[in-house]
Enzyme design. Structure first.
Site, mmCIF file in Angstrom:
data_model
loop_
_atom_site.group_PDB
_atom_site.id
_atom_site.type_symbol
_atom_site.label_atom_id
_atom_site.label_comp_id
_atom_site.label_asym_id
_atom_site.label_seq_id
_atom_site.Cartn_x
_atom_site.Cartn_y
_atom_site.Cartn_z
ATOM 1 N N SER A 57 0.744 -4.435 -7.287
ATOM 2 C CA SER A 57 0.894 -3.204 -8.057
ATOM 3 C C SER A 57 1.236 -1.983 -7.206
ATOM 4 C CB SER A 57 -0.382 -2.931 -8.858
ATOM 5 O OG SER A 57 -0.672 -4.030 -9.709
ATOM 6 N N HIS A 61 -6.012 2.299 -4.576
ATOM 7 C CA HIS A 61 -7.080 2.564 -5.549
ATOM 8 C C HIS A 61 -8.044 3.603 -5.008
ATOM 9 C CE1 HIS A 61 -5.884 -0.732 -8.165
ATOM 10 N NE2 HIS A 61 -5.654 -1.442 -7.068
#
Lengths: 497, 130, 435
Positions: A57, A61
């Site tokens: 992705s 994060h």
């Protein structure tokens, strides 16, 4: 066709051999290159970033969803902070766009509250719960039925290939060696301790071996007789949209997570495209990166829960990647069975985010195991700046063309990439060797025509720069040759013309 | 000799009539399903002696391009297409080439010349394609 | 930086750009420039080595390079400037164009009028979401055509073709002549998207099967393609379960549609037709931005290059008049509607009609294949023009030159395509109306 060309002779010995040229292996090699050590990284493919690091992705994060006290929690938060410091200098595109966990119900909002609490415990800054109105003002394309969201301003998007290449290039600039097309065939132990690595290109004596082999990490461990863990490849599929759809999402949009996965998200990429995905399917094969019709349908319907109006006609490609799932946490530390073998395994999400912090952690572990880490005063922490032609001022562009006419020849029309940029990507340390390698470094062929126009030209440039025939140019993998010679082909006789 | 029926898809116009030609040996006895004279004429030739234009490329030395497109100056019997292409595969020419130059005259004794479909100049500048 | 001023600049030196530049010169534009990103003029024609071009324009059958050659000579003789190996980076609404090339360097051009003639690109595997792995050996048919015909390399030896567009059919023959085995062509629609002539001469001649209502549901292979899985689809284009079968191959060629390369148009904000993906234009091929014209495949994808040249002549002439300041403001604008049975119409609007002009040419595509049909022009006064068509195919453009006096005063202009309840008995070949 088929013989390896232009590969440098491999090293015969090293202080540390890192197995695996993904983002984790390259970050480890780069971290170790700070010290006066002989560091050698082995990659079985023609290029780095061809496994999990190429199909994920691309998200840094914030770190609110890892269970406190785990490697994941610690390395995620540290890794995200490290990228903020070093990405620019290493030439790693990064945009801090924030992420939103989108809630559709009161139950979802309660989950967001608990993620907020967990995030604060992990040390994540700036977390807030947003109401539906604020969410809609921030994300106009979002579904009408949202209840609110958890806002994490420190989340960022990054280019996972250029992260890997940036670490790899910097490692090489600081004296490490990266041997591609070099598969590991054996780990030699003596008295329960690792002493050498056998490869498809010869043997390397090694004091320490770091196993960063991604989905192959358990197989590598077994070569030394360590069967302490297994890897369960879990496939995730993605759809990537053209940059013209970039307004669809401003931030990373997660659904409220389930127990097993962060769910199917809608997110900008660092380059301004939009992607949706991934789903999660356990697969048997370590190279099963096929997309499936049901899988693509699953991510489309999943993404529609967040952004109902998906521009499916603007899809430019679909792909799948494997998560190297092992257990709940990363496996980081010395093998319980073989001394000198250190694992950086089971690195699934948030592995990309954690990578530079994994590098630090592995260096600490090696030091604890007796490797002397003497800082190398010549260590240069950055790579030379290679500006994109399109991001330069006209004055800079003119100077660049005056110095190198190839800077004035646009090869990739969709992304406006010049021949000079492609040549530089091939000639750089840790340079491109394949069509996909060029695409991932400079985005020639990554646009809406997917290389329809520039593919033949990039092929010719690769052949010229690498000194190989066009028939030896590969797409990505070891034997992924693209073209056959015309001459020598016999005309078919069996056609009734 | 018994008659046989051969279906022929007409390509003369967008209507694309699918007709049939009834043959007695090589002799056309009947036409069915065609709706114009042009179509019947096409079908009559197509069923007995089909012909096609042939295009391919030959290697060029010293040119701005490595391959020169060539075209037959008239239709070639269908069964000779592969032989023509094989013949041309062995041909090499040197730039400059002007449009219409005969590259192979009377190919395979078929009475058809293959000609250069375009001009190719001599390679010049230092910025040759990769 | 090089700076220059021109009356008319065409962006793109393919058939549309060359024809527009020539027409602009003929209409009195003194300074005309073609900017071309390739190292020669001709565009995609240069790789289309097959014949069949030019029957309308030159009354003889030419190859693609042969057709280009004619125009290149005319451009050379007409005193038109040509910048090769130059890519346009930006074309601003005021007519200022920035382009770059290895020999021109960075250059800006002030153009009084601009013709967009950038052509089109091929739809990709990603756009139609073919699942499976991503090995080497999957190419768009046009990219493969360039490699075979211009570079002299083959993209595979054992080929499956997806989509029955003309480029795919042409490549089926070309690959066969180059010694490859072409296993089959798979078309998801129940009808072919290629010309009948190409079905016959590129497939049937070589015994290559065409499967209608079939699609590829997976591509297999790790390094190179090793095969595909194919399935039959129902009327809604959904896979019929149980019809899947595997076919080995080492190469997949895609011929699944063309899309106008209209990014420069979008960048300056010209209105775009959702169906054609090209600009919305009037009968002069002027876009919604005054002084910006469009022609050829960047406007709508054509079947015949001859029609591209004709259309580009309209755009080039209009651009010349605009540059001279005698074009006049577009007024009395009316939308042209593609009604029942029609997928698209170009031009999509009409503006003030030119004095002395007797007919205006419209291009249509149908939504579906139809037998005997009637295409009709409906205005507020009812049907004012119609024509019988013996057959209609979405892959073959309908071209009609319609007398201006039929609709000069109308405010509602809508074309419809309906089944012909009383077809005339079949006789004679259909002659499409010529220019």
């Amino acid at each position: 066709m088929g013989e390896m060309r232009g590969l440098e002779p491999i090293s015969s010995k090293a202080d540390v051999v890192v197995i695996g040229g993904g983002v984790v292996g390259c970050a480890i090699a780069r971290e170790l290159s700070r010290y006066r050590l002989d560091v050698v990284l082995l990659e079985q493919a023609p290029d780095v970033a061809t496994g999990t690091s190429k199909a994920n992705s691309g998200i840094l994060h914030a770190g609110f969803d890892c269970e406190p006290g785990t490697w994941k929690a610690r390395l995620n938060v540290r890794g995200a902070a490290l990228y903020a410091e070093i990405a620019e200098g290493l030439g790693i595109p990064r945009r801090e766009i924030g992420s939103l966990v989108v809630a559709h119900s009161d139950a979802d909002l309660a989950t967001c509250e608990s993620l907020l609490a967990r995030g604060r415990e992990n040390g994540v800054a700036g977390l807030e719960i947003w109401g539906a109105d604020r969410l809609r003002a921030h994300e106009p394309s979002i579904s009408a039925d949202v209840a609110g969201a958890l806002w994490a301003p420190t989340a960022a998007v990054v280019c996972p290939f250029l992260a890997t290449v940036g670490f790899g290039e910097n490692a090489i600039r600081n004296g490490a060696k990266i041997h591609t097309e070099c598969g590991v065939t054996g780990l030699v132990t003596a008295g329960g301790r690792i002493v050498a690595v056998e490869t498809t290109r010869g043997r390397i004596e090694a004091r320490f071996v770091v196993n960063a082999a991604g989905v192959h990490a358990a197989d590598v461990a077994r070569l030394a007789g360590d069967d302490s863990f297994t890897i369960h490849p879990r496939r995730g599929e993605y759809i990537l949209f053209d940059r013209s759809t970039g307004a669809l999402a401003r931030s990373v949009l997660f659904p409220t997570p389930s127990k097993v996965s962060k769910g199917i998200l809608v997110s900008p990429t660092v380059h301004g495209n939009i992607f949706i995905g991934p789903n999660a399917a356990d697969v048997d094969e370590l190279d099963d990166v096929e997309t499936t019709a049901p899988g693509l349908d699953e991510i489309i319907s999943g993404a529609r829960k967040i952004v109902p109006d998906l521009p499916l006609q603007n899809a430019i490609t679909e792909f799948a990647g494997l998560r190297a799932a092992a257990g709940k946490d990363f496996i980081i530390g010395e093998s319980p069975i073989v001394k000198g073998l250190v694992h950086a395994a089971g690195i699934q999400s948030p592995g990309l985010t954690s990578a530079p912090a994994i590098g630090e952690a592995i260096a600490e572990i090696l030091a604890d195991l007796g490797l002397k880490l003497t800082p190398d005063p010549t260590f240069v922490p950055v790579n030379p700046h290679r500006p994109k032609f399109t991001e330069q001022t006209p004055v800079e562009q003119m100077a660049r063309i005056a110095a190198d006419p190839l800077a004035g020849r646009v090869i990739c029309r969709c992304e406006t990439i010049t021949e000079a940029e492609i040549v530089a990507a091939i000639r750089a340390p840790c340079g491109a060797r394949t069509i996909d390698g060029v695409k991932r470094r400079v985005r020639a062929g990554a646009g809406r025509c997917q290389g329809g126009f520039c593919g033949p030209r990039v092929t010719a440039i690769l052949a010229r720069e690498l000194g190989i025939p066009v028939t030896a140019v590969r797409k990505e993998t070891l034997e992924s040759w693209l073209f056959y010679a015309r001459a020598g082909l016999e005309i078919r006789e069996d056609i009734d013309a | 000799m018994t008659s046989r029926v051969q279906p022929i898809q007409c390509i003369g116009c967008p209507v694309g009539c699918g007709g049939e030609v009834v043959l007695d040996g090589d002799r056309v006895v009947e036409m069915r399903g065609f709706t114009c004279e042009k179509g019947e004429a096409y079908a009559a030739e197509e069923v007995v002696a089909p012909k096609r234009m042939v295009t391919t490329t030959v290697r060029v030395h010293g040119g701005a391009l490595h391959f020169l497109p060539v075209v037959s100056d008239g239709p070639v019997p269908k069964e000779a297409i592969f032989d023509c292409v094989r013949l041309l595969r062995g041909i090499e020419v040197t730039a400059p080439i002007e449009t219409g130059r005969v590259i192979v005259a009377d190919a395979l004794g078929l009475g058809v010349d293959f000609k250069a479909a375009r001009a190719i100049a001599v390679a010049s500048d230092g910025l040759r394609p990769a | 930086m090089r700076d220059a001023t021109y009356d008319v600049v065409t962006i793109g030196g393919g058939p549309a750009g060359m024809a527009a530049a020539l027409a602009a010169r003929q209409a009195g534009a003194d300074r005309v420039l073609i900017i071309e990103r390739d190292r020669e003029l001709g565009g995609i024609l240069q790789q289309c080595i097959h014949n069949g071009f030019g029957l309308r324009k030159f009354k003889e059958e030419l190859t693609g390079p042969g057709y280009a050659d004619r125009y290149i000579e005319m451009v050379g003789a007409a005193g038109i400037d040509v910048w090769l190996d130059s890519t346009v980076l930006a074309a601003e609404a005021g007519g200022r164009i920035t382009c770059v090339g290895p020999t021109t360097g960075l250059a800006t051009v002030e153009a009084k009028a601009v013709v967009h003639s950038m052509g089109c690109r091929e739809r990709t595997r990603g756009a139609i979401r073919i699942p499976g792995s991503r090995p080497a050996g999957v190419f768009t048919a046009g990219a493969a055509q360039r490699m075979v015909n211009m570079e002299g390399y083959l993209p595979g030896r054992d080929v499956v073709i997806i989509g029955s567009g003309d480029i795919g059919l042409i490549m089926a023959r070309r690959m066969t002549l180059e010694g490859a085995r072409v296993r089959a062509v798979f078309e998801i629609m129940p009808y072919s998207n290629g010309l009948t002539r190409n079905i016959v001469q590129c497939l049937e001649d070589f015994g290559i099967p065409l499967y209608l209502s079939h699609c590829v549901v997976a591509v297999h292979g790790h390094d190179r393609v090793t095969g595909v899985t194919v399935a039959e689809v129902d009327a809604d284009l959904h896979v019929k379960p149980g019809t899947e079968f595997d076919l080995p191959c080492d190469c997949v060629l895609l011929s699944v549609g063309l899309i106008p390369e209209n990014e420069l148009g979008r960048a300056i904000g010209v209105s775009t037709d959702r169906i054609t993906s090209g600009a919305v234009v009037d009968q002069f091929r002027q876009t919604s931005k005054p002084g910006f014209f469009a022609a050829g495949n960047v406007l709508h994808v054509h079947d015949l290059v001859d029609l591209v040249s004709n259309e580009a002549e309209i755009a080039g002439r209009s651009a010349a008049l605009f540059a001279k300041g005698v074009f006049g403001e577009a007024t009395h604008e009316r939308a042209v509607i593609a009604g029942e049975g029609l997928r698209q119409v170009v031009p999509q609007r009409l503006s003030t009609l030119e004095k002395g002009k007797n007919a205006i040419r419209f291009f249509f595509r149908s939504k579906a294949p139809m037998g005997p049909s009637i295409i009709a022009l409906k205005t507020e006064d009812g049907i004012v023009w119609d024509r019988k068509l013996r057959v209609v195919k979405p892959s073959e453009m309908i071209v009609a030159d319609i007398p201006v006096n039929r609709f000069a005063k109308a405010s509602h202009i809508e074309f419809v395509l309906t089944l012909d309840e009383h077809p005339e008995p079949l006789e004679g070949a259909v002659e499409e109306e010529d220019a």
